[in-house]
Design a protein around this motif. Structure first.
Motif: not given
Ligand SMILES: Cc1ncc(COP(=O)(O)O)c(C=O)c1O
Length: 401
Positions: A154-159
């Motif tokens: 449901r979510m992809i988190w990148i920095e």
């Protein structure tokens, strides 16, 4: 929670100075007032539930909305080209607001294998308690993200650039993967600031900032922000943040707004200094590896040029015996402060030791641990290049390396 109603094509310098602000209608004061009041006198029946609150609701209580915080939110909307913004008490409250409001039990999150350790710890330690599964992958290669997608992602988190290794992730490429998977793409853009990268323009759904860093810029106020569509920001504000109580203090909002006025100027100066310091480090015989997106030696230099407008001021570098160098830094540095945090006008440096991070925050093993150590060795020095004269920063570093 603020919608950006001003459609503006003004330049970034003008937006940074004037965005969200206007002279006080009663006194004509040119600088923004600080409204510290926690409550407001109302002249009509008002719902006591945040569920019914929107942009047009009169001010009732500062945890829900405050005129000074709103001004900051409007400025950030304009800088980030976002429809809506929620300013929060810290970068961590912005991140936890996004994660806990938008993910539900049974959902799956893909996240960079290394990023700000606090974010790594929430996602490795707290989300699984709510039956949310988390897959850390090296997002600098979009193929890894694609391969990690599951039916319930449901979510992809990148920095990007990432803390502390200054790795980049291709926002456009990962946004395509997120769309196909019907997942939200969140970008923690703290290392870049909206002057250097505008992730929403590149296809991201949500941008998170620690305002404590470049946007505030002076190391004197903790704050955070979430920027996204009005619908997403309302969900985070209404379902999560206001009940968790992560409202920023109006005084901090005011300080951060003042800092943000000079953000474009400061980012240019940070970058100019960082380029000189990175070149010095690259030639230093005791330095084994330097990572700065503005150096051609950065493995993602081409991506940096296409995705970033400038290269920001964050450098990571590696040495053979980092602990002894760190001790010398603590006692002998005269200008650069040996301290955590980043993006301030003062230069800051800190050693992030690999064993500690890998076992406590990142919990990496196998291939992910190997690739982390390949870049970081025993640990990397995270250097936030400040606004002093570059030759003074270089001279200060030279006497301890
Ligand atoms: C990339 C990044 N995101 C989020 C945070 C958390 O921000 P704060 O300290 O304002 O809670 C930090 C703090 O260093 C950070 O570097």
């Amino acid at each position: 929670m603020t919608k950006n109603s001003i459609k503006s094509n003004l330049g970034i310098n003008t937006l940074a100075v004037h965005g969200g602000e206007k002279p006080d209608p009663e006194t004509g004061a040119s600088s923004p007032n600080i409204v510290m009041s926690s409550t407001y006198v109302v002249d009509q029946p008002t719902s006591f539930s945040v569920t019914n609150m929107d942009e047009d609701t009169p001010y009732v209580y500062t945890r829900w909305a405050n005129p000074t915080i709103r001004q900051l939110e409007k400025k950030l909307c304009l800088l980030e080209n976002a429809e809506a913004c929620l300013a929060c008490a810290s970068g961590m409250s912005a991140s936890s607001g996004v994660l806990f409001s938008l993910l539900n039990s049974g959902d799956h999150l893909i996240i960079s294998e290394s990023n700000y350790p606090g974010t790594a710890e929430i996602t490795r330690q707290l989300l699984p308690k709510n039956s949310i599964t988390v897959t850390p992958v090296d997002t600098s290669n979009p193929e890894n993200v694609k391969n990690a997608v599951r039916e319930n992602t449901r979510m992809i988190w990148i920095e990007t650039p990432s803390n502390p290794l200054v790795k980049l992730t291709d926002i456009r490429a990962v946004s395509g993967i997120a769309q196909e998977a019907n997942a939200l793409l969140v970008v923690d853009s703290t290392f870049a600031s909206p002057v250097v990268t505008r992730p929403l323009d590149l296809g991201a759904d949500i941008v998170v900032h620690s305002l404590t860093k470049y946007i505030g810029g002076h190391g004197d106020a903790i704050g955070g922000a979430v920027l996204a569509s009005r619908q997403i920001v309302s969900r985070i504000a209404g379902e999560g943040m206001l009940h968790y109580g992560g409202t920023i203090s109006p005084f901090n909002a005011w300080l951060i707004m003042r800092g943000a006025a000079t953000l474009p100027l400061r980012m240019r100066a940070h970058q100019e200094n960082a380029m000189q310091v990175a070149k010095f480090l690259e030639l230093h015989p005791n330095v084994d590896l330097v990572r700065y997106p503005g150096l051609e030696s950065h493995p993602q230099y081409e991506l940096a040029k296409s995705q970033m407008n400038g290269f920001s001021g964050m450098i990571a570098f590696r040495m053979a015996s980092p602990e002894s160098v760190a001790k010398r830094m603590m006692s002998d540095l005269e200008i650069v402060h040996y301290a955590v945090s980043l993006g301030h006008h003062r230069s800051l440096i800190f050693l992030l030791e690999s064993d500690d991070l890998i076992s406590s925050s990142y919990r990496l093993d196998g291939e992910l641990e190997r690739t982390y150590r390949e870049i970081a060795g025993k640990g990397v020095f995270r250097l936030s290049v400040g606004l002093e004269d570059a030759r003074d920063i270089v001279r200060d570093l030279a006497q301890v390396l």
